[in-house]
Design a protein around this motif. Structure first.
Motif, PDB file in Angstrom:
ATOM      1  N   ILE A 161       0.924  -1.259  -0.372  1.00 47.59           N
ATOM      2  CA  ILE A 161       0.037  -0.082   0.239  1.00 47.59           C
ATOM      3  C   ILE A 161       0.888   1.175   0.216  1.00 47.59           C
ATOM      4  CG2 ILE A 161      -1.675   1.571   1.081  1.00 47.59           C
ATOM      5  CD1 ILE A 161      -2.667  -0.888   2.769  1.00 47.59           C
ATOM      6  N   ALA A 162       0.762   2.545  -0.969  1.00 52.65           N
ATOM      7  CA  ALA A 162       1.134   3.317  -0.886  1.00 52.65           C
ATOM      8  C   ALA A 162       0.104   4.601  -0.864  1.00 52.65           C
ATOM      9  CB  ALA A 162       1.969   4.385  -2.255  1.00 52.65           C
ATOM     10  N   LEU A 174      -4.762  10.809   0.075  1.00 51.56           N
ATOM     11  CA  LEU A 174      -5.605  11.107   1.453  1.00 51.56           C
ATOM     12  C   LEU A 174      -5.359  12.708   0.517  1.00 51.56           C
ATOM     13  CD1 LEU A 174      -3.250   9.679   4.055  1.00 51.56           C
ATOM     14  CD2 LEU A 174      -4.476   8.322   2.993  1.00 51.56           C
ATOM     15  N   ALA A 175      -6.080  12.732   1.081  1.00 52.42           N
ATOM     16  CA  ALA A 175      -6.912  14.492   0.597  1.00 52.42           C
ATOM     17  C   ALA A 175      -7.365  15.599   0.977  1.00 52.42           C
ATOM     18  CB  ALA A 175      -6.739  15.127  -1.536  1.00 52.42           C
ATOM     19  N   ASP A 176      -7.499  16.250   2.161  1.00 49.64           N
ATOM     20  CA  ASP A 176      -8.921  17.059   2.059  1.00 49.64           C
ATOM     21  C   ASP A 176      -9.155  17.597   1.323  1.00 49.64           C
ATOM     22  OD1 ASP A 176      -8.169  20.131   2.446  1.00 49.64           O
ATOM     23  OD2 ASP A 176      -6.403  19.647   3.565  1.00 49.64           O
ATOM     24  N   ASP A 189      -5.004   5.877 -12.177  1.00 53.09           N
ATOM     25  CA  ASP A 189      -3.950   4.941 -11.368  1.00 53.09           C
ATOM     26  C   ASP A 189      -4.194   4.633 -10.481  1.00 53.09           C
ATOM     27  OD1 ASP A 189      -2.077   5.386 -14.254  1.00 53.09           O
ATOM     28  OD2 ASP A 189      -1.871   7.558 -13.370  1.00 53.09           O
ATOM     29  N   ILE A 190      -5.199   5.597  -9.621  1.00 50.30           N
ATOM     30  CA  ILE A 190      -5.174   5.370  -7.661  1.00 50.30           C
ATOM     31  C   ILE A 190      -6.713   4.356  -7.283  1.00 50.30           C
ATOM     32  CG2 ILE A 190      -4.676   7.694  -7.716  1.00 50.30           C
ATOM     33  CD1 ILE A 190      -7.215   8.726  -6.848  1.00 50.30           C
ATOM     34  N   ASP A 191      -6.000   3.848  -6.746  1.00 51.98           N
ATOM     35  CA  ASP A 191      -7.417   2.548  -6.533  1.00 51.98           C
ATOM     36  C   ASP A 191      -8.664   3.924  -5.006  1.00 51.98           C
ATOM     37  OD1 ASP A 191      -6.415   0.470  -7.128  1.00 51.98           O
ATOM     38  OD2 ASP A 191      -4.460   1.042  -6.151  1.00 51.98           O
ATOM     39  N   THR A 192      -8.003   4.804  -4.363  1.00 50.05           N
ATOM     40  CA  THR A 192      -8.908   4.833  -3.242  1.00 50.05           C
ATOM     41  C   THR A 192      -8.389   6.217  -3.006  1.00 50.05           C
ATOM     42  OG1 THR A 192      -8.793   2.766  -1.986  1.00 50.05           O
ATOM     43  CG2 THR A 192      -9.701   4.262  -0.753  1.00 50.05           C
ATOM     44  N   LEU A 193      -9.637   6.686  -2.474  1.00 47.88           N
ATOM     45  CA  LEU A 193      -9.239   8.287  -2.312  1.00 47.88           C
ATOM     46  C   LEU A 193      -9.828   8.493  -1.009  1.00 47.88           C
ATOM     47  CD1 LEU A 193      -9.089  11.530  -3.034  1.00 47.88           C
ATOM     48  CD2 LEU A 193     -11.406  11.801  -3.846  1.00 47.88           C
ATOM     49  N   ALA A 247     -16.362  11.206 -12.277  1.00 49.41           N
ATOM     50  CA  ALA A 247     -15.384  11.168 -13.156  1.00 49.41           C
ATOM     51  C   ALA A 247     -14.810  10.169 -11.990  1.00 49.41           C
ATOM     52  CB  ALA A 247     -14.168  11.941 -12.955  1.00 49.41           C
ATOM     53  N   LEU A 248     -14.384   9.992 -11.433  1.00 47.33           N
ATOM     54  CA  LEU A 248     -13.619   9.149  -9.764  1.00 47.33           C
ATOM     55  C   LEU A 248     -14.303   7.686  -9.521  1.00 47.33           C
ATOM     56  CD1 LEU A 248     -13.413  11.640  -6.917  1.00 47.33           C
ATOM     57  CD2 LEU A 248     -11.419  10.253  -8.202  1.00 47.33           C
ATOM     58  N   ALA A 249     -16.061   7.812  -9.818  1.00 49.89           N
ATOM     59  CA  ALA A 249     -15.994   6.479 -10.474  1.00 49.89           C
ATOM     60  C   ALA A 249     -16.129   5.886 -11.662  1.00 49.89           C
ATOM     61  CB  ALA A 249     -18.606   6.797 -10.314  1.00 49.89           C
ATOM     62  N   ALA A 250     -16.103   6.385 -12.488  1.00 49.39           N
ATOM     63  CA  ALA A 250     -16.248   6.181 -14.108  1.00 49.39           C
ATOM     64  C   ALA A 250     -14.590   5.299 -13.705  1.00 49.39           C
ATOM     65  CB  ALA A 250     -15.993   7.205 -15.178  1.00 49.39           C
ATOM     66  N   ALA A 251     -13.451   5.432 -12.960  1.00 50.01           N
ATOM     67  CA  ALA A 251     -12.100   5.234 -13.139  1.00 50.01           C
ATOM     68  C   ALA A 251     -12.131   4.000 -11.424  1.00 50.01           C
ATOM     69  CB  ALA A 251     -11.040   6.861 -12.829  1.00 50.01           C
ATOM     70  N   ASP A 252     -13.287   3.878 -11.608  1.00 49.14           N
ATOM     71  CA  ASP A 252     -13.291   2.906 -10.894  1.00 49.14           C
ATOM     72  C   ASP A 252     -12.633   2.889  -8.992  1.00 49.14           C
ATOM     73  OD1 ASP A 252     -13.843   0.195  -9.867  1.00 49.14           O
ATOM     74  OD2 ASP A 252     -12.779  -0.384  -9.989  1.00 49.14           O
ATOM     75  N   VAL A 253     -12.433   4.071  -8.839  1.00 49.46           N
ATOM     76  CA  VAL A 253     -11.524   4.757  -7.554  1.00 49.46           C
ATOM     77  C   VAL A 253     -12.487   4.831  -6.034  1.00 49.46           C
ATOM     78  CG1 VAL A 253     -10.404   6.563  -6.559  1.00 49.46           C
ATOM     79  CG2 VAL A 253      -9.961   6.116  -8.574  1.00 49.46           C
ATOM     80  N   GLU A 254     -12.466   4.445  -5.575  1.00 49.68           N
ATOM     81  CA  GLU A 254     -13.283   4.195  -4.474  1.00 49.68           C
ATOM     82  C   GLU A 254     -13.257   5.095  -3.128  1.00 49.68           C
ATOM     83  OE1 GLU A 254     -13.789   1.216   0.028  1.00 49.68           O
ATOM     84  OE2 GLU A 254     -11.491   1.485  -1.072  1.00 49.68           O
TER      85      GLU A 254
END
Length: 262
Positions: free
Chosen positions: A177-178, A215-217, A234-238, A251-258
């Motif tokens: 995990i990064a 990790l982003a506020d 390129d990312i998995d989770t925000l 856009a996050l949903a389309a990129a399959d980002v949780e």
């Protein structure tokens, strides 16, 4: 409502949230989008904000704007603490593997929690790599962590090791995990940061990891800095503290980002 009152409320909203959108202000005030655009133009002429696509940001917010780590650590502390607590849940006591921590104020909050991490089995450890001097200092001596410090040229403003040596070391790692920080997350530009060398290190982290958690506020959402280091795909989770705006959420949903709300 008089224009002067709208102007003050817009200025307060930017001071609070870092950004406003024309569409949201139009709905809130019950006026046309063109009226809001005129309001924003007038406020920009007064030096109170800066116009961007779809809205406005603070006057001091530019693609090169960057404050020091020491300045950022106490800012939005409640939000960053919530994000860090949500992030550490990805490292339960049963976790056996390796972590990579990017330099940043929110990842530093996560490091504070990892410093007291307790495994389910008393003799277990996890491997943690970081390019952050501040995070390395926080984690040094933690009994259940094996700490690896990535070398390179240290940026004084962030305390992050960057440069070819850092990128080369990251190319030889495959952490489970990064945890990555960012200055901006947007639909059009993805993830970005002001400095080219730091962007290269972040990009190398994203390439190296099996799972990428950003990790982003909420002040970082729909913001853009000068240099892109990753696309949304390129990312998995925000992990953030407020629901992303509708276009970013789509856009996050389309990129399959949780998306995890802290």
């Amino acid at each position: 409502m008089y224009a002067t009152e709208r102007h003050e409320r817009i200025a307060r909203a930017i001071a609070r949230d870092g950004r406003v959108s024309v569409a949201e202000l139009s709905r809130e005030f019950g006026v046309t989008a063109e009226t809001i655009r005129r309001d924003l133009d007038q406020l920009e002429q007064q030096g109170r904000l800066r116009r961007v696509h779809g809205g406005a940001v603070g006057a001091g917010s530019t693609t090169l704007a960057e404050t020091s780590l020491l300045e950022r650590l106490p800012q939005r502390s409640d939000e960053k603490d919530r994000i860090a607590k949500a992030a550490v849940r990805f490292v339960p006591g049963s976790f056996r593997g390796s972590l990579l921590l990017d330099a940043g104020s929110t990842t530093s909050r996560l490091a504070d929690l990892l410093a007291t991490w307790q495994p389910a089995a008393s003799d277990a450890t996890i491997d943690v790599s970081t390019n952050s001097l501040h995070i390395a200092s926080t984690l040094h001596g933690s009994p259940h962590l094996r700490l690896r410090i990535l070398g390179g040229a240290v940026r004084g403003i962030t305390g992050a090791a960057v440069g070819p040596a850092t990128v080369r070391q990251l190319s030889e790692l495959r952490p489970d995990i990064a945890f990555i920080g960012t200055n901006g997350v947007s639909v059009e530009f993805g993830l970005s940061t002001p400095d080219e060398a730091e962007a290269a290190a972040k990009a190398a982290m994203v390439r190296a990891a099996r799972r990428v958690i950003v990790l982003a506020d909420s002040t970082k959402l729909q913001s853009e800095a000068l240099v892109r280091f990753a696309d949304l795909a390129d990312i998995d989770t925000l992990i953030t503290d407020t629901s992303p705006q509708a276009d970013l959420a789509a856009a996050l949903a389309a990129a399959d980002v949780e998306v995890v709300l802290a």
